[in-house]
Design a protein around this motif. Structure first.
Motif, PDB file in Angstrom:
ATOM      1  N   VAL A 204     -10.870  39.986  29.394  1.00  0.00           N
ATOM      2  CA  VAL A 204     -12.225  40.712  29.059  1.00  0.00           C
ATOM      3  C   VAL A 204     -11.750  41.522  27.625  1.00  0.00           C
ATOM      4  N   LEU A 205     -12.809  40.973  26.703  1.00  0.00           N
ATOM      5  CA  LEU A 205     -12.377  41.440  25.255  1.00  0.00           C
ATOM      6  C   LEU A 205     -13.712  41.576  24.580  1.00  0.00           C
ATOM      7  N   ASP A 206     -13.600  42.459  23.576  1.00  0.00           N
ATOM      8  CA  ASP A 206     -15.094  42.854  22.803  1.00  0.00           C
ATOM      9  C   ASP A 206     -15.280  41.509  21.757  1.00  0.00           C
ATOM     10  N   ALA A 207     -16.519  41.326  21.647  1.00  0.00           N
ATOM     11  CA  ALA A 207     -16.922  39.962  21.054  1.00  0.00           C
ATOM     12  C   ALA A 207     -16.298  40.052  19.502  1.00  0.00           C
ATOM     13  N   ASP A 208     -16.444  41.093  19.126  1.00  0.00           N
ATOM     14  CA  ASP A 208     -15.943  41.188  17.497  1.00  0.00           C
ATOM     15  C   ASP A 208     -14.494  41.689  17.364  1.00  0.00           C
ATOM     16  N   THR A 209     -13.599  41.273  18.373  1.00  0.00           N
ATOM     17  CA  THR A 209     -12.314  41.044  18.155  1.00  0.00           C
ATOM     18  C   THR A 209     -11.876  40.318  17.043  1.00  0.00           C
ATOM     19  N   PRO A 210     -11.007  40.594  16.154  1.00  0.00           N
ATOM     20  CA  PRO A 210     -10.570  39.513  15.057  1.00  0.00           C
ATOM     21  C   PRO A 210      -9.925  38.383  15.703  1.00  0.00           C
ATOM     22  N   GLY A 211     -10.402  37.038  15.148  1.00  0.00           N
ATOM     23  CA  GLY A 211      -9.768  35.862  15.574  1.00  0.00           C
ATOM     24  C   GLY A 211     -11.178  35.126  16.488  1.00  0.00           C
ATOM     25  N   VAL A 212     -12.148  35.993  16.881  1.00  0.00           N
ATOM     26  CA  VAL A 212     -13.162  35.323  17.808  1.00  0.00           C
ATOM     27  C   VAL A 212     -14.322  35.136  16.691  1.00  0.00           C
ATOM     28  N   THR A 213     -14.657  33.738  16.773  1.00  0.00           N
ATOM     29  CA  THR A 213     -15.545  33.322  15.761  1.00  0.00           C
ATOM     30  C   THR A 213     -16.672  32.483  16.547  1.00  0.00           C
ATOM     31  N   ILE A 214     -18.011  32.890  16.433  1.00  0.00           N
ATOM     32  CA  ILE A 214     -19.051  32.073  17.014  1.00  0.00           C
ATOM     33  C   ILE A 214     -19.297  30.955  16.055  1.00  0.00           C
ATOM     34  N   VAL A 215     -18.956  29.877  16.544  1.00  0.00           N
ATOM     35  CA  VAL A 215     -18.973  28.776  15.497  1.00  0.00           C
ATOM     36  C   VAL A 215     -20.472  28.338  15.438  1.00  0.00           C
ATOM     37  N   ARG A 216     -21.226  28.237  16.571  1.00  0.00           N
ATOM     38  CA  ARG A 216     -22.519  27.825  16.502  1.00  0.00           C
ATOM     39  C   ARG A 216     -23.293  28.142  17.800  1.00  0.00           C
ATOM     40  N   ASP A 217     -24.600  28.118  18.101  1.00  0.00           N
ATOM     41  CA  ASP A 217     -25.115  28.058  19.377  1.00  0.00           C
ATOM     42  C   ASP A 217     -25.493  26.600  19.281  1.00  0.00           C
ATOM     43  N   VAL A 218     -25.114  25.851  20.727  1.00  0.00           N
ATOM     44  CA  VAL A 218     -25.130  24.309  20.569  1.00  0.00           C
ATOM     45  C   VAL A 218     -26.640  24.115  21.159  1.00  0.00           C
ATOM     46  N   ALA A 248      -6.462  43.943  28.453  1.00  0.00           N
ATOM     47  CA  ALA A 248      -7.354  42.877  28.631  1.00  0.00           C
ATOM     48  C   ALA A 248      -7.608  42.155  29.804  1.00  0.00           C
ATOM     49  N   LEU A 249      -6.128  42.100  30.472  1.00  0.00           N
ATOM     50  CA  LEU A 249      -6.139  41.087  31.638  1.00  0.00           C
ATOM     51  C   LEU A 249      -6.984  41.507  32.523  1.00  0.00           C
TER      52      LEU A 249
END
Ligand SMILES: Cc1cc2nc3c(=O)[nH]c(=O)nc-3n(C[C@H](O)[C@H](O)[C@H](O)COP(=O)(O)OP(=O)(O)OC[C@H]3O[C@@H](n4cnc5c(N)ncnc54)[C@H](O)[C@@H]3O)c2cc1C
Length: 442
Positions: A204-218, A248-249
């Motif tokens: 479980v991780l925060d959505a704004d953790t560095p390295g997490v990118t929302i590429v697009r909504d499909v 986070a585990l």
């Protein structure tokens, strides 16, 4: 006689206790008068406006003690159990906005169950409590574009040990609500050499953790236009060298599949009951249409094909409803494992009933049904996904067949056990005396 694997003894009670029926009646009225009207404006509302519109509804739901009812009382829910929850979901399913207003919309409801089930105290405080309060939103990020979601043993997203923590790498898609989520629950391979169902873990991780990118909504059949950040969208997400702390585990290392199953089984009851709500609404439209549309000398209701549509739809809905409530009852009385086969059956059967009833209602409306002047075309597009998410039909059918076949074995001599000449020979021996007497009387 039922087939072998269902011979277990059951007792039956189809009544709903009067106190709970009152709650259901309140819900039905509330959803119909307060939530259905909002649907017509849904396309015009961005997420913030939707939240503003839904907030007073949520307060009303909380005052009735019906908020986040899927959880046990110690977590702020009602501890209703699956049968009552199922009956609730049938009403909430009538509108795509209703589960959101009642604090038990997917994927937040399933994610809160995971956190309640295996979350540490710290994870519960940080994620579960605000999720239940409606202050945070979540997504469940398991399916990958490059591997078959129907066989999650093939997952490639990895989490590799880095000191006390982990480094997460991979790409996911169809993470519902991923682009508006505050936190994500991600399934990743932590033990590549382990047995296939023990290779993955949940994080479980925060959505704004560095390295997490929302590429697009499909864009999908349900939302075919390009958009980003709308409620109900399905995000493609890249995880690139995401550093995660040990905390986070989620649950035990290697327990990803187990946790996913615990989340998905009751969730399927809720899906199926919501589908009944949608299909029931389509049947109402079909019946109304049958009574006013005239063609070829009479209203549609007098044409036999339309009568068949109405009768078949009612029968299928009734069957799906009883099957789903029975699966729910089994979970309540015998636990999730005992209900596995029943849940797999309703998942593919319910999805077909949903599709077929909407299809008939749409057909009876002709061009009007195909148009966006009626909700049927949107229901139809929504229904198509039900045969894919939470396991495609084929996987559930295969699983049901496997479980049923465990109760059988091939005849050792290759002769079917119902083979009449063989049974007749055996019967001649067994009833030889009677046969002799019959012959003697001839
Ligand atoms: C609306 C929607 C919402 C979703 N939300 C989420 C979400 O929030 N989080 C998430 O992680 N995922 C989500 N998903 C993804 C979903 O779980 C996967 O689409 C599903 O598990 C199927 O995986 P796949 O798409 O990779 O299809 P594949 O695994 O590639 O399967 C493709 C097809 O192969 C056939 N097939 C597969 N196995 C068998 C078999 N054993 N026998 C015969 N045929 C077979 C089936 O016809 C199947 O449809 C969502 C999907 C949809 C459509």
């Amino acid at each position: 006689m039922p087939w072998k694997s269902t011979l277990a003894r059951v007792s039956w009670d189809f009544s709903t206790d009067p106190e709970f029926q009152e709650k259901l009646d309140w819900m039905a009225q509330f959803v119909r008068t307060e939530i259905w009207p909002l649907e017509t404006l849904y396309g015009e509302l961005d997420f913030d406006s939707l939240m503003r519109a839904v907030e007073p509804l949520r307060e009303a739901v909380k005052r009735q003690g019906l908020w986040a009812a899927h959880l046990d009382p110690e977590l702020g829910g009602q501890g209703f159990g699956q049968v009552k929850l199922g009956l609730m979901h049938e009403i909430l399913g009538t509108s795509p906005i209703a589960p959101f207003a009642f604090g038990n919309a997917a994927p937040d409801s399933g994610n809160s169950e995971i956190l309640a089930l295996v979350g540490s105290e710290e994870q519960k405080q940080r994620y579960l409590q605000p999720l239940l309060a409606g202050d945070l939103r979540s997504a469940f990020s398991m399916t990958e574009p490059g591997t078959a979601g129907s066989d999650p043993t093939l997952l490639q997203t990895s989490a590799v040990r880095d000191g006390d923590g982990w480094i997460l790498n991979g790409r996911k898609w169809f993470s519902t609500n991923g682009s508006i989520a505050d936190f994500l629950i991600v399934m990743a391979v932590t033990d590549p050499e382990a047995r296939s169902h023990q290779r993955a873990s949940m994080f479980v991780l925060d959505a704004d953790t560095p390295g997490v990118t929302i590429v697009r909504d499909v864009p999908t059949m349900e939302h075919p236009w390009e958009s980003l950040g709308r409620y109900g969208n399905h995000a493609e997400i890249s995880y690139e060298n995401v550093r995660l702390p040990a905390q986070a585990l989620l649950g035990a290392q290697g327990a990803g599949f187990l946790i996913a199953q615990q989340r998905l089984y009751p969730g399927r009851i809720h899906h199926c009951m919501r589908w009944l709500g949608v299909a029931g609404r389509a049947l109402d439209m079909l019946c109304e249409r049958a009574l006013y549309r005239e063609a070829h000398g009479s209203v549609l209701a007098k044409h036999q094909t339309v009568q068949n549509w109405i009768a078949d739809s009612a029968a299928e809905l009734q069957a799906a409803r009883l099957m789903t409530l029975q699966a729910a009852w089994k979970i309540d009385t015998q636990g999730v494992q005992a209900a596995r086969q029943d849940i797999a059956i309703i998942k593919f059967y319910g999805a077909k009933v949903l599709h077929d009833v909407i299809d008939r209602a749409l057909q009876a409306h002709g061009a009007l049904g195909y148009s966006t002047d009626m909700p049927l075309e949107a229901m139809y597009r929504y229904a198509r996904a039900a045969r894919i998410y939470d396991g495609p039909d084929e996987v559930h059918r295969a699983s049901v067949a496997r479980q049923i076949l465990r109760g059988y074995e091939a005849p050792a001599d290759g002769i079917p056990s119902e083979h009449i000449p063989t049974r007749r020979d055996a019967a001649r021996l067994k009833f030889a005396e009677i046969l002799e007497a019959v012959t003697a009387n001839d």
